[in-house]
Design a protein around this motif. Structure first.
Motif, PDB file in Angstrom:
ATOM      1  N   ILE A   7       8.038   0.975 -10.487  1.00 18.37           N
ATOM      2  CA  ILE A   7       7.705  -0.263  -9.783  1.00 18.37           C
ATOM      3  C   ILE A   7       6.411  -0.813 -10.369  1.00 18.37           C
ATOM      4  O   ILE A   7       5.426  -0.083 -10.497  1.00 18.37           O
ATOM      5  N   GLY A  39       3.141  -3.491 -10.305  1.00 20.39           N
ATOM      6  CA  GLY A  39       2.322  -4.164  -9.305  1.00 20.39           C
ATOM      7  C   GLY A  39       0.928  -4.462  -9.814  1.00 20.39           C
ATOM      8  O   GLY A  39       0.580  -4.135 -10.949  1.00 20.39           O
ATOM      9  N   ALA A  64       4.597   0.826  -2.888  1.00 23.70           N
ATOM     10  CA  ALA A  64       5.315   1.225  -4.101  1.00 23.70           C
ATOM     11  C   ALA A  64       5.554   2.733  -4.121  1.00 23.70           C
ATOM     12  O   ALA A  64       6.642   3.196  -4.490  1.00 23.70           O
TER      13      ALA A  64
END
Length: 213
Positions: free
Chosen positions: A34, A36, A48
């Motif tokens: 993920i 970010g 996450a």
């Protein structure tokens, strides 16, 4: 469940627990990931982590779910969390504003995990826990040639270990390079439960042979 569990932390010790500063070349490996931005204390960062582990544990416990059959499944221990890091701004006086961090949080996955398995797991997690997994991706990431070392202590003191890695690279005709991200961290300790001074984190920089003179 007679098959022995896959435990990469034990089978790939040179990956997770380097002794001193070590040069290692890593192939492409499977990861849940993920992307970010922002500080590690931000809600996005914490979310996450939760999404990654919820999906990973859905895989690892699939043998208990009659609705989730994985071909060639082998029991496995969910590996330590990892992170690729960079920043949208250059350091000022050697320091980076944590709000400027850009990161990719990751969990390594066994070879039997594929896109179809991911899609099934995501749907099950979304239904069971009501989570939004649209930002979760699956794919291969290749670090290639790297220098790594085990850092013991708080994250704020990691700079000392990175300086040792850069100095080692310069001394041994290696050039540190910035790929999409500046470096990788592997969280051997659970930083949610471990005192800062006792944290163990494997840190890794990307290098190539033949430093320009």
């Amino acid at each position: 469940m007679s098959s022995p569990k896959i435990d990469y932390k034990k089978s790939d010790k040179n990956y997770y627990l380097p002794k001193g500063i070590s040069l290692i070349e890593l192939p492409a490996l499977n990861y849940l990931m993920i992307d970010g931005k922002g500080a590690p204390t931000s809600p996005a960062f914490q979310e996450a982590i939760a999404l990654l582990y919820a999906t990973a544990y859905m895989f690892s416990m699939s043998y208990r779910n009659s609705n989730f059959t994985i071909k060639n499944f082998q029991p496995f221990v969910v590996p330590p969390l990892e992170g690729l890091w960079t920043s949208k701004n250059e350091p000022i006086d050697g320091k980076i504003d944590k709000k400027d961090f850009i990161w990719r949080l990751m969990l390594r996955m066994p070879d039997f995990v594929n896109d179809q398995v991911i899609d099934k797991a995501k749907k099950l997690v979304e239904v069971k826990k009501g989570l939004d997994l649209s930002g979760l991706e699956f794919g291969k990431v290749e670090d290639g040639l790297c220098l790594q070392a085990l850092h013991v202590g708080s994250f704020d003191q990691e700079g000392e270990t990175f300086e040792k890695l850069f100095a080692y690279a310069e001394k041994h005709d290696l050039k540190a390079i910035h790929k999409e991200f500046h470096h990788r961290e592997i969280y051997i300790s659970d930083f949610r439960k471990t005192a800062a001074e006792k944290l163990k984190t494997t840190v890794r920089i990307f290098v190539e042979k033949g430093q320009e003179k």
